[in-house]
Design an enzyme around this catalytic site. Sequence first.
Site, PDB file in Angstrom:
ATOM      1  N   HIS A 141     -44.830  68.365  16.586  1.00 24.96           N
ATOM      2  CA  HIS A 141     -43.557  67.831  16.092  1.00 24.96           C
ATOM      3  C   HIS A 141     -42.480  67.957  17.167  1.00 24.96           C
ATOM      4  CE1 HIS A 141     -45.374  68.065  12.036  1.00 24.96           C
ATOM      5  NE2 HIS A 141     -44.502  67.117  11.736  1.00 24.96           N
ATOM      6  N   LYS A 145     -37.570  70.870  14.983  1.00 21.76           N
ATOM      7  CA  LYS A 145     -38.149  71.244  13.686  1.00 21.76           C
ATOM      8  C   LYS A 145     -37.960  72.735  13.420  1.00 21.76           C
ATOM      9  CE  LYS A 145     -42.214  70.667  10.773  1.00 21.76           C
ATOM     10  NZ  LYS A 145     -41.356  70.338   9.622  1.00 21.76           N
TER      11      LYS A 145
HETATM   12  N1  LIG Z   1     -42.039  65.403   3.288  1.00 25.42           N
HETATM   13  C1  LIG Z   1     -41.941  64.601   4.358  1.00 25.42           C
HETATM   14  O1  LIG Z   1     -42.592  63.548   4.459  1.00 25.42           O
HETATM   15  C2  LIG Z   1     -41.013  64.991   5.477  1.00 25.42           C
HETATM   16  C3  LIG Z   1     -40.884  64.172   6.612  1.00 25.42           C
HETATM   17  C4  LIG Z   1     -39.945  64.518   7.601  1.00 25.42           C
HETATM   18  C5  LIG Z   1     -39.178  65.680   7.450  1.00 25.42           C
HETATM   19  N2  LIG Z   1     -39.366  66.466   6.344  1.00 25.42           N
HETATM   20  C6  LIG Z   1     -38.580  67.666   6.102  1.00 25.42           C
HETATM   21  O2  LIG Z   1     -37.258  67.257   5.769  1.00 25.42           O
HETATM   22  C7  LIG Z   1     -36.338  68.267   6.189  1.00 25.42           C
HETATM   23  C8  LIG Z   1     -35.223  67.648   7.040  1.00 25.42           C
HETATM   24  O3  LIG Z   1     -35.774  67.154   8.238  1.00 25.42           O
HETATM   25  P1  LIG Z   1     -34.815  66.564   9.393  1.00 25.42           P
HETATM   26  O4  LIG Z   1     -35.699  66.231  10.531  1.00 25.42           O
HETATM   27  O5  LIG Z   1     -33.911  65.525   8.845  1.00 25.42           O
HETATM   28  O6  LIG Z   1     -33.955  67.877   9.750  1.00 25.42           O
HETATM   29  P2  LIG Z   1     -32.443  67.937  10.324  1.00 25.42           P
HETATM   30  O7  LIG Z   1     -32.286  69.326  10.836  1.00 25.42           O
HETATM   31  O8  LIG Z   1     -32.181  66.808  11.245  1.00 25.42           O
HETATM   32  O9  LIG Z   1     -31.527  67.743   9.028  1.00 25.42           O
HETATM   33  C9  LIG Z   1     -31.385  68.733   8.045  1.00 25.42           C
HETATM   34  C10 LIG Z   1     -30.005  68.590   7.392  1.00 25.42           C
HETATM   35  O10 LIG Z   1     -29.884  69.616   6.391  1.00 25.42           O
HETATM   36  C11 LIG Z   1     -28.582  70.181   6.500  1.00 25.42           C
HETATM   37  N3  LIG Z   1     -28.587  71.570   6.021  1.00 25.42           N
HETATM   38  C12 LIG Z   1     -29.086  72.667   6.648  1.00 25.42           C
HETATM   39  N4  LIG Z   1     -28.873  73.783   5.923  1.00 25.42           N
HETATM   40  C13 LIG Z   1     -28.221  73.379   4.804  1.00 25.42           C
HETATM   41  C14 LIG Z   1     -27.733  74.069   3.673  1.00 25.42           C
HETATM   42  N5  LIG Z   1     -27.875  75.397   3.539  1.00 25.42           N
HETATM   43  N6  LIG Z   1     -27.102  73.356   2.702  1.00 25.42           N
HETATM   44  C15 LIG Z   1     -26.956  71.998   2.818  1.00 25.42           C
HETATM   45  N7  LIG Z   1     -27.407  71.293   3.894  1.00 25.42           N
HETATM   46  C16 LIG Z   1     -28.038  71.974   4.859  1.00 25.42           C
HETATM   47  C17 LIG Z   1     -28.223  70.114   7.982  1.00 25.42           C
HETATM   48  O11 LIG Z   1     -26.811  70.157   8.172  1.00 25.42           O
HETATM   49  C18 LIG Z   1     -28.848  68.782   8.387  1.00 25.42           C
HETATM   50  O12 LIG Z   1     -27.923  67.720   8.301  1.00 25.42           O
HETATM   51  C19 LIG Z   1     -37.169  69.331   6.907  1.00 25.42           C
HETATM   52  O13 LIG Z   1     -37.513  70.361   5.992  1.00 25.42           O
HETATM   53  C20 LIG Z   1     -38.418  68.574   7.319  1.00 25.42           C
HETATM   54  O14 LIG Z   1     -39.556  69.396   7.495  1.00 25.42           O
HETATM   55  C21 LIG Z   1     -40.263  66.139   5.363  1.00 25.42           C
END
Ligand SMILES: NC(=O)c1ccc[n+]([C@@H]2O[C@H](COP(=O)([O-])OP(=O)(O)OC[C@H]3O[C@@H](n4cnc5c(N)ncnc54)[C@H](O)[C@@H]3O)[C@@H](O)[C@H]2O)c1
Length: 252
Positions: A141, A145
């Site tokens: 990844h 991440k």
């Molecule tokens: N299930 C799937 O298919 C899939 C696919 C991609 C990513 N994901 C998951 O989705 C999540 C987000 O991924 P990303 O790449 O966008 O990450 P990212 O770090 O770019 O975005 C995460 C967002 O969450 C916010 N955040 C962090 N802590 C917080 C809190 N305590 N309260 C409110 N908001 C908060 C951050 O400010 C940020 O804007 C991760 O857990 C990732 O593993 C899942």
Amino acid sequence: MNILLSGCSGAMGKMLIEVIGNDPELQIVAGYDAKPCNELDFPVYQNLSLCKEDVDVIIDFSHFLAFDGIMTYASDNKIPLVIATTGLSDEDNLRIKNASNFFPVFQTANMSLGINIMKELAQIAAAIFESGFDIEIIEKHHNKKADSPSGTALMLANGINNSLQNKKEYIYGREGRNCKRTKNEMGIHAIRGGTIAGEHSIIFAGNDEIIELKHTATSKKVFANGAVKAAKYLVQQKPGLYDMKKLIKDQI
Ligand SMILES: NC(=O)c1ccc[n+]([C@@H]2O[C@H](COP(=O)([O-])OP(=O)(O)OC[C@H]3O[C@@H](n4cnc5c(N)ncnc54)[C@H](O)[C@@H]3O)[C@@H](O)[C@H]2O)c1
């Protein structure tokens, strides 16, 4: 359909805004994120008790630390909740299970059709190859991440382990001078770098032959499209816990 987007300022949040913006059936009416974002045309809350918009479904791609806020809001208002965030604790997962008795919840560590089909194939292969093949998982990844190994790697490992009567012990990476592989191990290895959207390989290594199942997500868009499909499916469901396997089964 009115959507509350949790994690709207993050990488996946931005991708969801693009995908939802191109779908005339959907609109984002509110966002939830610890990080404010001024350019958006919907309000972004840091505290969801202030959210007054009418919400039909929540899509959550945020952070495991955001889970309490999003789950409390969904439970208080009985709003269908699509959870894509990974790295949740056992306690969080128990809360999801309990909540699903009262409103529909969709949870998957990977929203792509391909990975979910790969999991099914790996379960079949593991049951057949059980004794003769060592099984290892490698995931790659991007360098931003938070959790490791990926939720998807764990989802694949748990699927395989279920087909093997949960006999496998997970070993995360290997290091040392005395760490020869045992029969019951399943190695899980995480690589981080650059902008890799997500790559998962399951290796079945036997005597003189190797089978490898591999999935590559070439863009985060595949996850956003999957989440939108999940949201449309979830609003039509009764309370319960749903995943991609159920969605695929119900829609084929
Ligand atoms: N299930 C799937 O298919 C899939 C696919 C991609 C990513 N994901 C998951 O989705 C999540 C987000 O991924 P990303 O790449 O966008 O990450 P990212 O770090 O770019 O975005 C995460 C967002 O969450 C916010 N955040 C962090 N802590 C917080 C809190 N305590 N309260 C409110 N908001 C908060 C951050 O400010 C940020 O804007 C991760 O857990 C990732 O593993 C899942």
